[in-house]
Scaffold this active site. Structure first.
Site, PDB file in Angstrom:
ATOM      1  NE  ARG A  85      -4.401   0.179   2.186  1.00 23.83           N
ATOM      2  CZ  ARG A  85      -5.423  -0.660   2.318  1.00 23.83           C
ATOM      3  NH1 ARG A  85      -5.259  -1.943   2.207  1.00 23.83           N
ATOM      4  NH2 ARG A  85      -6.605  -0.183   2.560  1.00 23.83           N
ATOM      5  NE  ARG A 124     -16.459  -1.159   1.788  1.00 22.12           N
ATOM      6  CZ  ARG A 124     -15.164  -1.144   1.529  1.00 22.12           C
ATOM      7  NH1 ARG A 124     -14.691  -1.743   0.470  1.00 22.12           N
ATOM      8  NH2 ARG A 124     -14.332  -0.498   2.325  1.00 22.12           N
ATOM      9  NE  ARG A 159     -13.938  -1.822   6.434  1.00 21.97           N
ATOM     10  CZ  ARG A 159     -12.985  -1.829   5.509  1.00 21.97           C
ATOM     11  NH1 ARG A 159     -13.015  -2.692   4.523  1.00 21.97           N
ATOM     12  NH2 ARG A 159     -11.997  -0.961   5.566  1.00 21.97           N
ATOM     13  NE  ARG A 171     -10.559   3.056   4.261  1.00 20.84           N
ATOM     14  CZ  ARG A 171     -11.857   2.837   4.503  1.00 20.84           C
ATOM     15  NH1 ARG A 171     -12.445   3.434   5.523  1.00 20.84           N
ATOM     16  NH2 ARG A 171     -12.547   2.033   3.750  1.00 20.84           N
TER      17      ARG A 171
HETATM   18  P1  AMP Z   1      -8.961  -2.369   3.890  1.00 18.68           P
HETATM   19  O1  AMP Z   1      -9.889  -3.441   4.374  1.00 18.68           O
HETATM   20  O2  AMP Z   1      -8.072  -2.861   2.783  1.00 18.68           O
HETATM   21  O3  AMP Z   1      -9.685  -1.116   3.553  1.00 18.68           O
HETATM   22  O4  AMP Z   1      -7.988  -2.029   5.111  1.00 18.68           O
HETATM   23  C1  AMP Z   1      -8.495  -1.449   6.298  1.00 18.68           C
HETATM   24  C2  AMP Z   1      -7.401  -0.752   7.043  1.00 18.68           C
HETATM   25  O5  AMP Z   1      -6.396  -1.708   7.433  1.00 18.68           O
HETATM   26  C3  AMP Z   1      -6.647   0.299   6.243  1.00 18.68           C
HETATM   27  O6  AMP Z   1      -7.316   1.548   6.204  1.00 18.68           O
HETATM   28  C4  AMP Z   1      -5.332   0.369   7.034  1.00 18.68           C
HETATM   29  O7  AMP Z   1      -5.500   1.097   8.234  1.00 18.68           O
HETATM   30  C5  AMP Z   1      -5.115  -1.097   7.404  1.00 18.68           C
HETATM   31  N1  AMP Z   1      -4.301  -1.764   6.375  1.00 18.68           N
HETATM   32  C6  AMP Z   1      -4.713  -2.712   5.487  1.00 18.68           C
HETATM   33  N2  AMP Z   1      -3.710  -3.078   4.675  1.00 18.68           N
HETATM   34  C7  AMP Z   1      -2.634  -2.334   5.053  1.00 18.68           C
HETATM   35  C8  AMP Z   1      -1.299  -2.227   4.589  1.00 18.68           C
HETATM   36  N3  AMP Z   1      -0.861  -2.941   3.537  1.00 18.68           N
HETATM   37  N4  AMP Z   1      -0.464  -1.372   5.235  1.00 18.68           N
HETATM   38  C9  AMP Z   1      -0.882  -0.643   6.289  1.00 18.68           C
HETATM   39  N5  AMP Z   1      -2.132  -0.667   6.751  1.00 18.68           N
HETATM   40  C10 AMP Z   1      -3.011  -1.511   6.152  1.00 18.68           C
END
Ligand code: AMP
Length: 224
Positions: A85, A124, A159, A171
């Site tokens: 990311r 969502r 969420r 994000r």
């Molecule tokens: P997501 O479900 O992919 O939207 O991830 C939810 C949250 O998890 C993100 O907003 C970050 O806070 C954390 N997160 C997920 N993947 C990563 C990553 N590769 N690096 C750092 N934080 C992550």
């Protein structure tokens, strides 16, 4: 087959990931879902990650990178979703793959404008029975049925970080940052792909789920 999938939250990345992981029998490694599981189980990692996630910030690399690279070591045939990311994660992942002689087959990038991504995130809805059942009140094709999951009829939830506008903006800002953020990671792999070891598949996130799925499968099968 090993795939990295990129796309802003709301681009349909999760939906496409579920479809292709079933078709090609891939292990779906979703960094965000792993963190949510740790939070639910109140593990030490979950406790450390929780506040970053609720603010829409990235969890620090020193926690995230080993969590993901350790999992990859024990698997073959995977789809990695939500990682890398940022640029550092991109570099460390490439290093880890090379050290372990793991081949990458594809990177898939679903493109979508930031404003549209935001609307879709806020719409969502999460099925309480399965995180892989898509429901969204801002996308007609996957509108819930009578307020319940359109796939299985279960209750729906949101969420917490999807309903907080400041967290969403944060994000998305991380995603669209081409210097250090996720698009920097995409560009890093785009450059590597031109050396011919794996392919970069670009999809238009405005298209309908079924159309995207057909395009993705066609492109994978052309090359694989
Ligand atoms: P997501 O479900 O992919 O939207 O991830 C939810 C949250 O998890 C993100 O907003 C970050 O806070 C954390 N997160 C997920 N993947 C990563 C990553 N590769 N690096 C750092 N934080 C992550």
């Amino acid at each position: 087959m090993n795939i990295l999938i990129f796309g802003p939250n709301g681009s349909g990345k999760g939906t496409q990931s579920s479809l292709i992981k079933d078709k090609y029998e891939l292990a779906h490694i979703e960094s965000g879902a792993i963190f949510r599981e740790h939070i639910n189980k109140r593990t030490p990692l979950g406790l450390k990650a929780k506040n970053y996630i609720s603010r829409g910030e990235l969890v620090p690399d020193e926690l995230t990178i080993p969590m993901v690279t350790d999992i990859l070591e024990s698997l073959s045939n995977w789809l990695l979703d939500g990682f890398p990311r940022n640029k550092t994660q991109a570099e460390k992942l490439w290093q880890a793959l090379r050290d372990r002689e793991i081949e990458l087959s594809f990177i898939v990038e679903i493109q979508l404008a930031q404003e549209l991504a935001k609307q879709r995130i806020m719409g969502r809805r999460i099925c309480k029975k399965s995180p892989h059942h898509p429901n969204n009140i801002n996308i007609e094709a996957i509108y819930p049925i009578n307020g319940k999951c359109r796939v299985c009829g279960s209750e729906l939830d949101t969420r917490k970080d999807d309903q907080d506008e400041a967290a969403i903006d944060q994000r998305l800002q991380v995603y669209y940052d081409t210097e250090e953020g996720t698009l920097a990671a995409v560009n890093y792999y785009q450059k590597l792909s031109s050396s011919g070891n794996f392919y970069h598949i670009i999809l238009d996130g405005n298209k309908k789920i079924e159309v995207l799925k057909d395009e993705l499968i066609t492109k994978i099968e052309e090359k694989y």
